[in-house]
Design a protein around this motif. Structure first.
Motif, PDB file in Angstrom:
ATOM      1  N   THR A  35       1.766   3.288  -3.311  1.00 11.94           N
ATOM      2  CA  THR A  35       0.746   3.969  -4.111  1.00 11.94           C
ATOM      3  C   THR A  35       0.898   5.494  -4.072  1.00 11.94           C
ATOM      4  N   ARG A  36       0.333   6.132  -5.093  1.00 19.01           N
ATOM      5  CA  ARG A  36       0.417   7.579  -5.235  1.00 19.01           C
ATOM      6  C   ARG A  36      -0.215   8.299  -4.045  1.00 19.01           C
ATOM      7  N   SER A  37      -1.362   7.819  -3.581  1.00 19.60           N
ATOM      8  CA  SER A  37      -2.041   8.506  -2.473  1.00 19.60           C
ATOM      9  C   SER A  37      -1.188   8.498  -1.211  1.00 19.60           C
TER      10      SER A  37
ATOM     11  N   ASP B  49      -3.661   1.307 -10.289  1.00 21.63           N
ATOM     12  CA  ASP B  49      -2.808   0.239 -10.792  1.00 21.63           C
ATOM     13  C   ASP B  49      -2.372  -0.748  -9.721  1.00 21.63           C
ATOM     14  N   LEU B  50      -2.864  -0.577  -8.497  1.00 20.04           N
ATOM     15  CA  LEU B  50      -2.556  -1.537  -7.438  1.00 20.04           C
ATOM     16  C   LEU B  50      -3.766  -1.650  -6.524  1.00 20.04           C
ATOM     17  N   LYS B  51      -4.319  -2.837  -6.447  1.00 17.52           N
ATOM     18  CA  LYS B  51      -5.551  -3.040  -5.689  1.00 17.52           C
ATOM     19  C   LYS B  51      -5.375  -4.198  -4.709  1.00 17.52           C
TER      20      LYS B  51
ATOM     21  N   ASP C 107      -2.924   4.799  -7.876  1.00 17.38           N
ATOM     22  CA  ASP C 107      -3.806   3.956  -7.066  1.00 17.38           C
ATOM     23  C   ASP C 107      -4.597   2.952  -7.898  1.00 17.38           C
TER      24      ASP C 107
ATOM     25  N   SER D  62       5.995   6.623  -7.521  1.00 15.19           N
ATOM     26  CA  SER D  62       4.868   5.886  -6.953  1.00 15.19           C
ATOM     27  C   SER D  62       3.959   5.300  -8.027  1.00 15.19           C
ATOM     28  N   ILE D  63       3.156   4.331  -7.599  1.00 15.68           N
ATOM     29  CA  ILE D  63       2.231   3.630  -8.484  1.00 15.68           C
ATOM     30  C   ILE D  63       0.851   4.282  -8.389  1.00 15.68           C
TER      31      ILE D  63
ATOM     32  N   ALA E 138       0.828  -1.213   0.000  1.00 15.16           N
ATOM     33  CA  ALA E 138       0.000   0.000   0.000  1.00 15.16           C
ATOM     34  C   ALA E 138       0.858   1.256   0.000  1.00 15.16           C
TER      35      ALA E 138
END
Length: 245
Positions: A29-31, A51-53, A49, A46-47, A26
């Motif tokens: 992620t960008r957030s 694109d990663l769940k 959001d 960063s990735i 987690a």
């Protein structure tokens, strides 16, 4: 680019420390990066959001609460039959550990088998190895488990157990004790996302990955436990004698 989807299979009750390494995913992620306000070059690593769940899965079904040993509930997103977590939908399947002498329900075991057959990356933390073992996906595979619990080797004699903090055999990644989950996930994210992103996240989390080898061998570990138990026993005797006086 297709998103990376991580399924977390919860076989209650689990320990929060087993689950905690999920945060390293987690944190990429960008957030998360935006909340930390790093310099722009780091933010650009960063990735997004989308694109990663991360999806929490359990046989109890969606919107149920899975119990933990720390008396904290984990909200389950989907059940085992949900199309969102069908075979080939998940890229990664993470299994935190249930009680070390429990046997998972058959539906959860079948869920693991189907995903392994479909080519998922399977990651187990501590006694999460039980779920993989009872699912029958450890046969002939190099793996590890919590130290000092011979039950695991006896239950799964066809698995090739090694006394390591973590072991990789193809798409199977297993860790030893609880905190070794951090070592495992640190190694995994460096493998899957090579480059500066994992190093940035690990430094932000103040996680210093340890090597695969323990500082002491099994004989040394068992000697420590024997001495520790002796001290506790002697301490108990002394305490009882003081009370009787």
């Amino acid at each position: 680019m297709s998103p990376t989807i991580i399924g977390v299979l919860i076989v209650s009750p689990i320990q929060l420390l087993d689950l905690s390494p999920i945060d390293l995913f987690a944190m990429m992620t960008r957030s998360y990066f935006e909340a930390c306000r790093p310099p722009q070059p780091l933010l650009d690593l960063s990735i997004p959001d989308k694109d990663l769940k991360i999806i929490y899965v359990s046989s109890s079904g969606p919107n149920t609460v899975a119990q933990t040993t720390a008396n904290v509930g984990i909200t389950i997103n989907v059940g085992l039959d949900d199309p969102a977590v069908a075979p080939r939908k998940l890229d990664i399947l993470l299994i935190p550990g249930p009680p070390p002498f429990s046997k998972p329900d058959e539906k959860s075991l079948e869920f693991v088998r189907r995903h392994v057959n479909a080519g998922v990356d399977l990651l187990t933390v501590c006694s999460g190895i039980l779920v993989a073992g009872y699912a029958g996906v450890l046969d002939g595979k190099h793996c590890t488990c919590p130290r000092g619990i011979d039950h695991f080797q006896k239950e799964f004699p066809k698995a090739l157990f090694k006394d390591k903090r973590w072991v990789r055999d193809g798409r199977l990644w297993t860790s030893g004790g609880i905190s070794n989950g951090l070592d495992l996930i640190a190694a995994y994210i460096k493998y899957r996302w090579p480059g500066p992103l994992p190093d940035t996240v690990l430094k932000m989390a103040d996680v210093e990955p340890r090597g695969q080898d323990y500082g002491t061998n099994m004989a040394g570990m068992r000697a420590w436990w024997a001495w520790h138990l002796l001290k506790v026993w002697i301490g108990g005797l002394v305490g009882r004698n003081k009370k009787s006086d």
